[in-house]
Design an enzyme around this catalytic site. Sequence first.
Site, short mmCIF file in Angstrom:
data_model
loop_
_atom_site.label_atom_id
_atom_site.label_comp_id
_atom_site.label_asym_id
_atom_site.label_seq_id
_atom_site.Cartn_x
_atom_site.Cartn_y
_atom_site.Cartn_z
N THR A 265 4.04 -11.91 7.30
CA THR A 265 4.20 -11.45 5.96
C THR A 265 3.22 -10.39 5.73
O THR A 265 2.06 -10.68 5.88
CB THR A 265 4.12 -12.42 4.99
N LYS B 6 11.04 -10.19 0.99
CA LYS B 6 10.29 -11.22 0.98
C LYS B 6 9.66 -11.33 -0.24
O LYS B 6 9.17 -12.26 -0.93
CB LYS B 6 9.39 -11.27 2.35
N LYS C 272 -1.60 -14.29 -1.75
CA LYS C 272 -1.41 -13.17 -0.90
C LYS C 272 -0.07 -12.33 -1.19
O LYS C 272 -0.20 -11.36 -1.14
CB LYS C 272 -1.40 -13.67 0.66
#
Length: 290
Positions: free
Chosen positions: A87, A162, A237
């Site tokens: 990611t 995402k 994050k």
Amino acid sequence: MKIGFIGLGNMGAPMAKNLAAGGHEVAGFDVTGTYPDGVRASGSAVEAAQNADVVITMLPEGDILRKVAGEVIPAMKPGAVLLDCSTVDVASARAVAGDAIQTGIQPLDAPVSGGVGGASAGTLTFMVGGPQDAFDIAKPLFDIMGQKAVHCGPSGNGQAAKICNNMILGVTMIATCEAFALADKLGLSRQAMFDVVSTSSGYSWTMNAYCPAPGVGPQSPADNGYVPGFAAELMLKDLRLSQHAADTADADTPMGAAATELYRSFVEDEEGRGRDFSAMLPRFENRGRS
Ligand code: NAD
């Protein structure tokens, strides 16, 4: 296929192990020097990437991805696929893809959802950006490592999907937790709250599938002392990536910004690091309005 796998941490190790168990020849590299069963140890990222049909990266963040990609792209054989499952920020994904294409390498950004449990069980969901030809080559690998792969469009779109999904997840987890804490103070039982909301218009994945209240709803990290699951710092994050992307794209995301600030203070100032992201509920429980 011959696969180079770079980044064999909590997620990468079980993914690489599943590919090896699925009959692929996997050469791995991680700076820690630890390797899962069935994965041949390489001395460097470049060594793992040479002669591979597909090079998979599963790394902590975008700067590390850019560095590793800068080393391996020139070493890869023409036409091979560089499949990044980390990611990272959309800009890094698109920069790496641009470098790959210039060298005759086919890039895919394919971040995952499903966590360590999904990586071990081979039930991840992949959100994929990049050329259709590369997606078709990687499809048999997605089928081993996961249960679903959605082709979301050109390079960077996997990362876009995402972070948009996880921005919704962070916001709805906070909304669910603050509503439970309010219900407590109004004298409503958590079971009654769950029974109503899970079948009413306030329902969500965070309420119905991952309920943050212990003893209520399906089994979740709340029933295990808020051991992750999905750690609060990983949620932070992803929320930061969403706000970075929103800045770049000039998108107005006030709820995403508020969720980012709440998870920041939870992780950095309120001992939330290492706890599941649903531990927002005990955080709210213990607070009043000021
Ligand atoms: P991790 O820290 O356990 O693994 C990352 C690995 O990369 C480590 O083993 C580290 O040694 C290695 N590494 C770092 N720099 C390297 C380099 N230059 N060369 C080779 N190896 C290097 O992290 P993780 O939990 O496996 O997560 C990996 C990625 O997946 C992250 O981007 C994370 O956001 C994403 N992700 C994680 C989860 C989860 O639940 N853990 C869920 C979805 C997505």
